[in-house]
Design a protein around this motif. Structure first.
Motif: not given
Length: 334
Positions: A322-324, A304, A319-320, A326-327
């Motif tokens: 990546h989500n952090r 990612y 993914l975790d 993105v946030n």
């Protein structure tokens, strides 16, 4: 008899001096032949005789006897070396300088720049705006242009190398495209020959497609290989590429600058959120660096990446993570 000899000698010397002066003297322009300080434009068609060249120079606006200019061409011994082309004769040009320009083929050149990351529509717009470039492709479809270039059935997108191309005034836009096409052929062949043995790409055409995506996804040169590494990893494990530039390309002229959620879920051949693998064609013109990144991706565990907002990207392997990212970088959350 001696006096006659001396007189002839004086006349010969005077004639030689006059000829030498004339060869070094600026050729005058007829009043109104060009704007003050601007060059005259001289077009010499293939097959024009030296006498015809002299006449063309006078017709272009030089205020000189055409026969005199022709005999200078003849006496120089270089008259047969004059080349056809489009020339500019700036004020102050001497007969000697004029002949050298014509013999060397120093045509009046213009330039057009094709920019990395442009699509073919933008390329055509640039060619249409280019100064004194003959628009032979005007009104033709992309498919017709590729057929005229000897690549019938090959999509035009991404097939031209981004660079600055010079051309003689009055040249065809098709000639510029042909040079850019062959330049991309050479660059792509060279890059493919240097591919990493572990690449998931199956052909040079796939490398061109991936390189075009890398070109559109990177804001910093140092990120190219890492971005290519992410996409290579996704291709190996069968993940969707999920890259926004392909979706935007699929929207075409309907894209208004805002990519919406419905755009990501609306299926098109270029929507890498709904279709696996690479899109069917490139989406832009990749430069040399992106071509090399596509075939020599960085060794990375990342699957990612997200833009930080400063031109760089944050890369993540889970993914975790990546989500952090993105946030933090897209939503402004700590």
């Amino acid at each position: 008899m001696r006096r006659l000899f001396l007189l002839l000698l004086v006349l010969v010397v005077a004639a030689g001096a006059a000829a030498a002066w004339w060869l070094q003297a600026p050729l005058p322009q007829r009043p109104g032949a060009a704007l003050a300080g601007q060059p005259l434009e001289l077009a010499i068609e293939p097959g024009t005789t030296p006498r015809g060249v002299a006449r063309a120079a006078v017709q272009a606006g030089l205020d000189v006897n055409a026969d005199l200019l022709y005999w200078w061409f003849r006496l120089s011994g270089q008259d047969r070396g004059i080349r056809a082309g489009n020339y500019e004769i700036p004020p102050g040009t001497t007969p000697q300088a004029l002949l050298q320009k014509l013999v060397r083929g120093e045509e009046a050149l213009r330039a057009v720049t094709l920019v990395e990351g442009w699509n073919f529509r933008q390329v055509r717009q640039a060619l249409a705006r280019a100064e004194q470039l003959r628009a032979d492709t005007a009104g033709q479809s992309d498919e017709a242009i590729m057929a005229a270039l000897g690549r019938a059935g090959v999509p035009a997108e991404g097939r031209f190398f981004p660079d600055t191309y010079t051309y003689a005034k009055g040249s065809s836009d098709l000639a510029v495209l042909r040079r850019a096409l062959h330049a991309m052929d050479r660059r792509l062949e060279a890059a493919w020959a240097q591919r990493d043995a572990r690449t998931p790409l199956k052909s040079a055409d796939e490398a061109l497609i991936l390189a075009s995506i890398v070109e559109k996804e990177t804001g910093r040169a140092e990120d190219r290989a890492l971005v290519a590494g992410v996409f290579a990893n996704r291709l190996r494990v069968g993940m969707l590429l999920q890259t926004d530039p392909t979706v935007i390309y699929g929207l075409g002229e309907k894209f208004d600058g805002n990519l919406r959620r419905r755009d990501l879920t609306t299926d098109t051949p270029f929507n890498t959120y709904t279709r696996a693998g690479l899109p069917p064609t490139p989406i832009a013109m990749p430069g040399k660096a992106s071509l090399l990144a596509a075939v020599q991706p960085a060794e990375t565990q990342s699957l990612y990446f997200v833009a930080r907002g400063d031109g760089s990207s944050h890369f993540s392997s889970t993914l975790d993570e990546h989500n952090r990212a993105v946030n933090r970088y897209q939503r402004g959350q700590k």
